[in-house]
Design a protein around this motif. Structure first.
Motif, PDB file in Angstrom:
ATOM      1  N   TYR A 111       0.896  -1.196   0.060  1.00  0.00           N
ATOM      2  CA  TYR A 111       0.104  -0.077   0.036  1.00  0.00           C
ATOM      3  C   TYR A 111       0.840   1.147  -0.105  1.00  0.00           C
ATOM      4  N   VAL A 112       0.119   2.522  -0.151  1.00  0.00           N
ATOM      5  CA  VAL A 112       0.953   3.943  -0.334  1.00  0.00           C
ATOM      6  C   VAL A 112       0.324   4.733   0.542  1.00  0.00           C
ATOM      7  N   LYS A 113       1.043   5.240   1.546  1.00  0.00           N
ATOM      8  CA  LYS A 113       0.521   6.554   2.534  1.00  0.00           C
ATOM      9  C   LYS A 113       1.526   7.662   2.364  1.00  0.00           C
ATOM     10  N   PRO A 114       0.812   8.640   1.777  1.00  0.00           N
ATOM     11  CA  PRO A 114       1.580   9.844   2.047  1.00  0.00           C
ATOM     12  C   PRO A 114       1.962  10.384   3.293  1.00  0.00           C
ATOM     13  N   HIS A 115       3.018  11.230   3.491  1.00  0.00           N
ATOM     14  CA  HIS A 115       3.372  11.463   4.742  1.00  0.00           C
ATOM     15  C   HIS A 115       3.166  12.940   4.849  1.00  0.00           C
ATOM     16  N   GLY A 116       3.195  13.738   6.091  1.00  0.00           N
ATOM     17  CA  GLY A 116       3.422  14.938   6.711  1.00  0.00           C
ATOM     18  C   GLY A 116       2.592  15.969   5.723  1.00  0.00           C
ATOM     19  N   ALA A 117       3.390  16.968   5.334  1.00  0.00           N
ATOM     20  CA  ALA A 117       2.751  17.929   4.297  1.00  0.00           C
ATOM     21  C   ALA A 117       1.960  17.422   3.017  1.00  0.00           C
ATOM     22  N   LEU A 118       2.476  16.424   2.532  1.00  0.00           N
ATOM     23  CA  LEU A 118       2.070  15.881   1.564  1.00  0.00           C
ATOM     24  C   LEU A 118       0.830  15.275   1.826  1.00  0.00           C
ATOM     25  N   TYR A 119       0.578  14.710   2.883  1.00  0.00           N
ATOM     26  CA  TYR A 119      -0.556  14.147   3.287  1.00  0.00           C
ATOM     27  C   TYR A 119      -1.678  15.005   3.744  1.00  0.00           C
ATOM     28  N   THR A 120      -1.206  16.135   4.269  1.00  0.00           N
ATOM     29  CA  THR A 120      -2.371  17.095   4.548  1.00  0.00           C
ATOM     30  C   THR A 120      -2.550  18.064   3.189  1.00  0.00           C
ATOM     31  N   ILE A 122      -2.924  16.913   0.176  1.00  0.00           N
ATOM     32  CA  ILE A 122      -3.884  16.692  -0.840  1.00  0.00           C
ATOM     33  C   ILE A 122      -5.189  16.244  -0.238  1.00  0.00           C
ATOM     34  N   VAL A 123      -5.505  16.766   0.904  1.00  0.00           N
ATOM     35  CA  VAL A 123      -6.828  16.816   1.648  1.00  0.00           C
ATOM     36  C   VAL A 123      -7.629  17.678   0.699  1.00  0.00           C
ATOM     37  N   HIS A 124      -6.886  18.906   0.155  1.00  0.00           N
ATOM     38  CA  HIS A 124      -7.579  19.753  -0.648  1.00  0.00           C
ATOM     39  C   HIS A 124      -7.010  20.162  -1.945  1.00  0.00           C
ATOM     40  N   HIS A 125      -5.604  19.987  -1.905  1.00  0.00           N
ATOM     41  CA  HIS A 125      -4.842  20.539  -3.285  1.00  0.00           C
ATOM     42  C   HIS A 125      -5.119  19.483  -4.224  1.00  0.00           C
ATOM     43  N   GLU A 126      -6.139  19.646  -5.228  1.00  0.00           N
ATOM     44  CA  GLU A 126      -6.306  18.848  -6.419  1.00  0.00           C
ATOM     45  C   GLU A 126      -5.180  18.691  -7.297  1.00  0.00           C
ATOM     46  N   GLU A 127      -4.564  19.293  -7.645  1.00  0.00           N
ATOM     47  CA  GLU A 127      -3.096  19.054  -8.712  1.00  0.00           C
ATOM     48  C   GLU A 127      -2.372  17.913  -8.023  1.00  0.00           C
ATOM     49  N   HIS A 128      -1.808  18.167  -6.557  1.00  0.00           N
ATOM     50  CA  HIS A 128      -1.136  17.172  -6.095  1.00  0.00           C
ATOM     51  C   HIS A 128      -1.621  16.088  -5.552  1.00  0.00           C
ATOM     52  N   ALA A 129      -3.115  16.134  -5.094  1.00  0.00           N
ATOM     53  CA  ALA A 129      -3.660  14.838  -5.151  1.00  0.00           C
ATOM     54  C   ALA A 129      -3.762  13.822  -6.447  1.00  0.00           C
ATOM     55  N   SER A 151     -10.917  13.511   2.094  1.00  0.00           N
ATOM     56  CA  SER A 151     -10.136  14.265   1.253  1.00  0.00           C
ATOM     57  C   SER A 151     -10.268  14.099  -0.253  1.00  0.00           C
ATOM     58  N   VAL A 152      -9.850  15.174  -0.869  1.00  0.00           N
ATOM     59  CA  VAL A 152      -9.652  15.281  -2.322  1.00  0.00           C
ATOM     60  C   VAL A 152      -9.090  13.981  -2.924  1.00  0.00           C
ATOM     61  N   ALA A 153      -7.850  13.910  -2.146  1.00  0.00           N
ATOM     62  CA  ALA A 153      -6.977  12.541  -2.797  1.00  0.00           C
ATOM     63  C   ALA A 153      -7.755  11.053  -2.729  1.00  0.00           C
ATOM     64  N   LEU A 154      -8.590  11.040  -1.789  1.00  0.00           N
ATOM     65  CA  LEU A 154      -9.619   9.869  -1.386  1.00  0.00           C
ATOM     66  C   LEU A 154     -10.362   9.861  -2.756  1.00  0.00           C
ATOM     67  N   GLU A 155     -11.239  10.873  -2.904  1.00  0.00           N
ATOM     68  CA  GLU A 155     -12.087  10.801  -4.079  1.00  0.00           C
ATOM     69  C   GLU A 155     -11.428  10.718  -5.428  1.00  0.00           C
ATOM     70  N   ARG A 156     -10.343  11.219  -5.722  1.00  0.00           N
ATOM     71  CA  ARG A 156      -9.489  10.840  -6.813  1.00  0.00           C
ATOM     72  C   ARG A 156      -9.080   9.604  -6.937  1.00  0.00           C
ATOM     73  N   ALA A 157      -8.752   8.943  -5.876  1.00  0.00           N
ATOM     74  CA  ALA A 157      -8.360   7.788  -5.957  1.00  0.00           C
ATOM     75  C   ALA A 157      -9.343   6.782  -6.375  1.00  0.00           C
ATOM     76  N   ARG A 158     -10.498   6.973  -5.931  1.00  0.00           N
ATOM     77  CA  ARG A 158     -11.400   5.953  -6.035  1.00  0.00           C
ATOM     78  C   ARG A 158     -12.080   6.229  -7.491  1.00  0.00           C
TER      79      ARG A 158
END
Length: 255
Positions: A111-120, A122-129, A151-158
């Motif tokens: 699995y993959v888990k973003p860390h730290g600033a990247l994790y937080t 991509i809660v809202h940042h569309e391009e980085h997500a 998070s936006v990233a969760l939506e984009r992943a799905r």
């Protein structure tokens, strides 16, 4: 709401660098079921990554890639204003590096888990997500992404056909909107292992936590994170596992 039959416990590990040590990963592996291993961009180096993979395999703990912005000096806790292409390449590079040492240890990245600033971010940042999702898709293998609920990233992943797994944090305080209290604010990190264990039983049994202002927030999480670099992390992970087990919840990796 009845307690779930099982839940994952994960910890961010492998965060030493060179002669600088961080946490007691081998001890954490007695409690957790998944290990999010630093891939060299916020912490970790080839030998640390390899040794952490060997310890995880020996303990029967699932390996995940803990990818980050390229920020060793800031421990990956600072936003990096890089292009989406550069970020996607950086994430793919980190995954590939960890996969190599994991294979040599007899394991694999699951699995993959973003860390730290990247994790937080991509809660809202569309391009980085989107960049993180693109990197995971490019890597292949249908790896799940471990992300903050809502998070936006969760939506984009799905939307991209990836498995997006929602996570809760045992040792972090929450805002009423379900986001984490920033580490720079007082009370952002929780240290009372007994109180934290009780919170996680509440999460498993009710699907809710209390935010810092007392608001009850709903969190449908399949995994709980206990940070490996916090003081008392080993005792806290053990307390959380013991409390969940006593409540009838099996600790099992999600990946």
């Amino acid at each position: 709401m009845p307690a779930p039959a099982h839940i994952d416990l994960n910890s961010d590990v492998g965060e030493a660098f060179g002669s600088w040590t961080m946490g007691d990963d081998a001890a954490m592996f007695r409690s957790v079921s998944s290990a999010s291993i630093a891939c060299g961009f916020h912490a970790g180096d080839p030998s640390t990554m390899a040794e952490t993979c060997r310890e995880a395999v020996a303990a029967g703990v699932t390996i995940g890639a803990h990818v980050a912005y390229r920020d060793l000096a800031g421990f990956g806790r600072r936003f990096l204003d890089c292009s989406p292409r550069e970020l996607a390449d950086d994430v793919l590079y980190q995954m590939g590096a960890l996969e190599a040492v994991a294979r040599a240890a007899g394991g694999a990245v699951r699995y993959v888990k973003p860390h730290g600033a990247l994790y937080t971010t991509i809660v809202h940042h569309e391009e980085h997500a989107r960049a993180v999702v693109d990197a995971v898709r490019a890597f292949g293998g249908d790896l799940p992404l471990l992300l903050l609920p809502g998070s936006v990233a969760l939506e984009r992943a799905r939307a991209a056909g990836l498995r997006a797994v929602a996570e809760a944090f045992a040792d972090r305080a929450y805002r009423s909107d379900g986001t984490l209290v920033p580490r720079r604010e007082p009370g952002a990190v929780l240290h009372d292992e007994h109180a934290v264990a009780e919170r996680m039983v509440r999460l498993a049994s009710r699907g809710t936590l209390l935010a810092r202002d007392g608001t009850e927030i709903r969190i449908d999480a399949a995994s709980i994170c206990v940070h490996g670099d916090s003081p008392g992390a080993v005792a806290m992970a053990a307390a959380v596992r013991a409390a969940l087990t006593a409540a009838g919840v099996e600790i099992r990796a999600f990946a």
